[in-house]
Design a protein around this motif. Sequence first.
Motif, PDB file in Angstrom:
ATOM      1  N   ILE A  44       1.013  -1.177   0.037  1.00  0.00           N
ATOM      2  CA  ILE A  44      -0.124  -0.007  -0.283  1.00  0.00           C
ATOM      3  C   ILE A  44       0.977   1.130   0.095  1.00  0.00           C
ATOM      4  O   ILE A  44       1.350   1.962   0.900  1.00  0.00           O
ATOM      5  CB  ILE A  44      -0.496  -0.027   1.147  1.00  0.00           C
ATOM      6  N   ALA A  45       0.522   1.652  -0.912  1.00  0.00           N
ATOM      7  CA  ALA A  45       1.530   3.825  -0.635  1.00  0.00           C
ATOM      8  C   ALA A  45       0.094   4.500  -0.841  1.00  0.00           C
ATOM      9  O   ALA A  45      -0.844   4.073  -1.623  1.00  0.00           O
ATOM     10  CB  ALA A  45       2.075   3.772  -2.039  1.00  0.00           C
ATOM     11  N   VAL A  46       0.211   5.561  -0.202  1.00  0.00           N
ATOM     12  CA  VAL A  46      -0.010   6.949  -0.327  1.00  0.00           C
ATOM     13  C   VAL A  46       0.690   8.288  -0.799  1.00  0.00           C
ATOM     14  O   VAL A  46       2.363   7.732  -0.873  1.00  0.00           O
ATOM     15  CB  VAL A  46      -0.933   7.059   0.910  1.00  0.00           C
ATOM     16  N   ASP A  47      -0.653   8.719  -1.896  1.00  0.00           N
ATOM     17  CA  ASP A  47       0.126   9.681  -2.884  1.00  0.00           C
ATOM     18  C   ASP A  47       0.067  10.818  -2.338  1.00  0.00           C
ATOM     19  O   ASP A  47      -0.282  10.365  -1.484  1.00  0.00           O
ATOM     20  CB  ASP A  47      -0.205   9.342  -4.431  1.00  0.00           C
ATOM     21  N   ARG A  76      -1.340   2.945   7.812  1.00  0.00           N
ATOM     22  CA  ARG A  76       0.331   2.521   7.898  1.00  0.00           C
ATOM     23  C   ARG A  76       1.263   2.122   6.828  1.00  0.00           C
ATOM     24  O   ARG A  76       1.307   0.848   6.420  1.00  0.00           O
ATOM     25  CB  ARG A  76       0.365   2.032   9.181  1.00  0.00           C
ATOM     26  N   PRO A  77       1.408   2.913   5.578  1.00  0.00           N
ATOM     27  CA  PRO A  77       1.375   2.687   4.757  1.00  0.00           C
ATOM     28  C   PRO A  77       3.201   1.853   4.280  1.00  0.00           C
ATOM     29  O   PRO A  77       3.438   2.278   4.861  1.00  0.00           O
ATOM     30  CB  PRO A  77       1.033   3.592   3.392  1.00  0.00           C
ATOM     31  N   ASP A  78       2.976   1.381   3.082  1.00  0.00           N
ATOM     32  CA  ASP A  78       4.627   0.766   2.761  1.00  0.00           C
ATOM     33  C   ASP A  78       5.169   1.549   2.447  1.00  0.00           C
ATOM     34  O   ASP A  78       6.407   1.945   2.125  1.00  0.00           O
ATOM     35  CB  ASP A  78       4.498  -0.710   2.257  1.00  0.00           C
ATOM     36  N   ASP A  94      10.570   6.238  10.797  1.00  0.00           N
ATOM     37  CA  ASP A  94       9.357   5.501  12.291  1.00  0.00           C
ATOM     38  C   ASP A  94       8.519   4.975  11.493  1.00  0.00           C
ATOM     39  O   ASP A  94       8.215   4.078  13.429  1.00  0.00           O
ATOM     40  CB  ASP A  94       9.338   7.412  13.271  1.00  0.00           C
ATOM     41  N   VAL A  95       7.578   4.708  10.845  1.00  0.00           N
ATOM     42  CA  VAL A  95       6.606   4.375  10.893  1.00  0.00           C
ATOM     43  C   VAL A  95       7.641   2.752   9.366  1.00  0.00           C
ATOM     44  O   VAL A  95       6.017   2.232   9.361  1.00  0.00           O
ATOM     45  CB  VAL A  95       5.631   5.066  10.003  1.00  0.00           C
ATOM     46  N   GLY A  96       7.646   2.582   9.370  1.00  0.00           N
ATOM     47  CA  GLY A  96       9.070   1.309   8.863  1.00  0.00           C
ATOM     48  C   GLY A  96       8.213   1.447   6.987  1.00  0.00           C
ATOM     49  O   GLY A  96       7.952   0.941   6.314  1.00  0.00           O
TER      50      GLY A  96
END
Length: 434
Positions: A308-311, A327-329, A360-362
Motif C-alpha cells: 500500500i502506498a499513499v500518494d 500505515r502505508p508501505d 519511524d513508521v517503516g
Amino acid sequence: MISAAPPPAPGTGGTEVQRLLDLARVHLGTDIGRVSRFAEDRQEISALSGDGAGVHVAVGDAPPLQESFCVRVLAGDLPPVVPDARRDPRTRDLAVTARMGIGSYVGAPLRDAAGGVLGMLCCLGRGPGPHLGLDAARYLSLVADLVSDHLTSPSALQQRAESDTRREVQRVLDTGEVDVVFQPALRLADGTLAGHEALARFRSPAFPRPDLAFAAATRVGLGVPLELLAARAALAQLHRLPAGTALSVNSSAEALVDPEAQEVLLDAAEGAREGRVVVAELTEHTRVTDYPALVAAARRLRAGGVRIAVDDAGAGYASFRHILQLRPDAIKADVSPVREVDVDPVRRALFRSLVEFAADVGATLLAEGVEHAAESEALRGLGVVLGQGFLHGRPGPLAAPAGTGGHGGWSRTVVLPGPGPAHPSHQRRGPLPG
C-alpha cells in the motif's frame, strides 16, 4: 386518454417536456408524439407520448436523419403538416412511411437561443388526419418554443452533458480503449531501478488527459469500472517488468474497497514471479467516507501480498490522514515540495521531517516530480530513498521484456532491506522494492 409514457431521458427537460408532448398529441388528435434531438446524421428520440411500439420507435432510438420527414420539412421539401402521408406524392413512396405506418404528420423545429436547430417535435397519426391544417402547424410551433426553452435550461444542459459523458465513458469501457505507459522510480543513492508507476492514457478525444477521464467517470457513477479497466491493462504487463521491482497502480479509495478491484490486485500479486511486487497507490482525489472499510481493505490486500502506498503527501490534509489510518508501505511526496528543494530551506525542512517520519513508521519515501539534477541531489542528501520524475525517466511503453536488459537502459535492480519493526496493524509480507 393520455397513455402512460416512459420516463424522460436525461437532458430532455424532464417532466415538463413530457407534459407538453402529451398535451400536444391529445390536442392534435394524433397517436404518437415525440421529441428528437439531432446528433450528426441521427435523430435521437428523447421523449415519447403514446404507443411507440405501434410505429416501431422507443426512447433512446436513433434512426437516420436523412430518411425522415423532419429533414425534409427543414429543407423546405415538405410542409410542416401532411394530412394524408400515404396519398401525398412527396411521402407515399418513402421507406419511413411504410415502416412506421405514418398516415398523417405535424412537425415543428426545436431551436436554441441563437436560432439553431436542436431537433424536432413531431406528432404522427396512423391514419389520415383531414382535420390537420395550418392551425395545427401554428399550435405545434408554439409548443415547440416551450419545449425548446426547457431543453436549453441550465439544468437540462447539465443533464445532457452528463448523459453524453456517461455514454462516452461506457463506450470506452465497452471497447477497452485504454493504453498504459510506465514511469520508472529510481533509488537516488545509485540510480538503479526500483519500480514503475502505471499510468493510463485514453484514446477518446473527449478525454485528452487521464485525470479528466477518471473525474468524468466518477461524476456519472462509472469511476470504479474505469479504474478496473486501467488496472487490468497495467497488471497484464507485470511479467514484463524486471525481476525484483514493483509495479504501482493508482487507486481511489472507492476502488480500493470494491471487492472486484481487490480481487484483481490480489490475483496479480499471487501470480507475480521473480520478486515482482504489486503496489496499490491510494490517491486523495476522492473523499473517503468510510475509513474503517478502507483500513479493512488495505489489511486484506496487504495480507495477500499487495503493498500500500499513499500518494501526494504534502499536498493536502487528506493524504496525511490516509497515512495515519493506513500505515502505508510507501509514502509519495507531492511535486510541490520537490520544486526548488535544493534552494528553499523550508522545503528541505519539510523533507527532513518526512524522511524521519517515514523511517519511524517503516515506510519507503519517494519524491515525485523530480526534474532537475540539483533537486535529485538535494533529496538524496536529505535521505529520500526513491525519486521519480522527468529527470529519471518519462512515462512510456516498456522497452523490453524482463530478462533482456531492463527498461530504458537500467539493467540493474535493487531491493531495499526489509523495514524495521512494523506497527501492530501494519503487517507486511516481504519488503517493498526500493
